[in-house]
Design a protein around this motif. Structure first.
Motif, short mmCIF file in Angstrom:
data_model
loop_
_atom_site.label_atom_id
_atom_site.label_comp_id
_atom_site.label_asym_id
_atom_site.label_seq_id
_atom_site.Cartn_x
_atom_site.Cartn_y
_atom_site.Cartn_z
N CYS A 28 78.74 37.37 20.45
CA CYS A 28 79.53 37.76 20.79
C CYS A 28 79.38 39.30 21.15
O CYS A 28 79.20 40.28 20.94
N GLU A 29 79.68 39.45 19.54
CA GLU A 29 80.17 40.80 19.35
C GLU A 29 78.35 41.62 19.15
O GLU A 29 78.56 42.71 18.72
N TYR A 32 77.74 42.58 22.69
CA TYR A 32 78.49 44.02 22.76
C TYR A 32 78.05 45.46 21.91
O TYR A 32 77.51 46.30 22.54
N THR A 36 76.34 48.26 24.04
CA THR A 36 76.75 49.65 23.52
C THR A 36 75.68 50.98 23.56
O THR A 36 76.13 52.11 23.96
N SER A 57 80.75 43.41 29.72
CA SER A 57 81.60 43.22 28.62
C SER A 57 80.90 42.42 27.95
O SER A 57 79.86 40.96 29.01
N TRP A 69 86.95 36.91 26.65
CA TRP A 69 86.06 38.58 26.17
C TRP A 69 86.39 39.84 25.69
O TRP A 69 87.82 40.17 25.87
N ASN A 70 85.89 41.18 25.46
CA ASN A 70 86.26 42.01 24.59
C ASN A 70 86.97 42.74 26.10
O ASN A 70 85.89 42.98 27.19
#
Length: 83
Positions: A28-29, A32, A36, A57, A69-70
């Motif tokens: 997930c990180e 993300y 970005t 996201s 979630w972020n």
């Protein structure tokens, strides 16, 4: 890093967030960070085919099946900026 699906979430403001689902918190990180920094073509494609989506996201399902979630949403380019 694999994406296992997506979820659309409506915010109280009426805007829509597409959550890309990763396998776990580590993926997930990574996803993300990728979204970005890079992925402009993906975001452009998303806006062209799903103009109702305002933000992007990433998230994952925890062992209890709950979606985490972020909350730092990635703003998508507006469709009219692409022309």
């Amino acid at each position: 890093m694999k994406v296992f699906g997506s979820e659309l979430i409506s915010l109280y403001s009426g805007e829509v967030v597409m959550i890309m689902l990763a396998h776990d918190e580590i993926d997930c990180e990574r996803l993300y960070h990728y979204l970005t920094i890079d992925a402009y073509e993906f975001k452009k494609h998303l806006v062209e085919h799903h103009p109702e989506v305002n933000y992007l996201s990433v998230g994952f399902r925890n062992p209890n099946g709950k979606l985490d979630w972020n909350k730092n949403y990635i703003e998508l380019p507006k469709w009219y900026d692409l022309n």
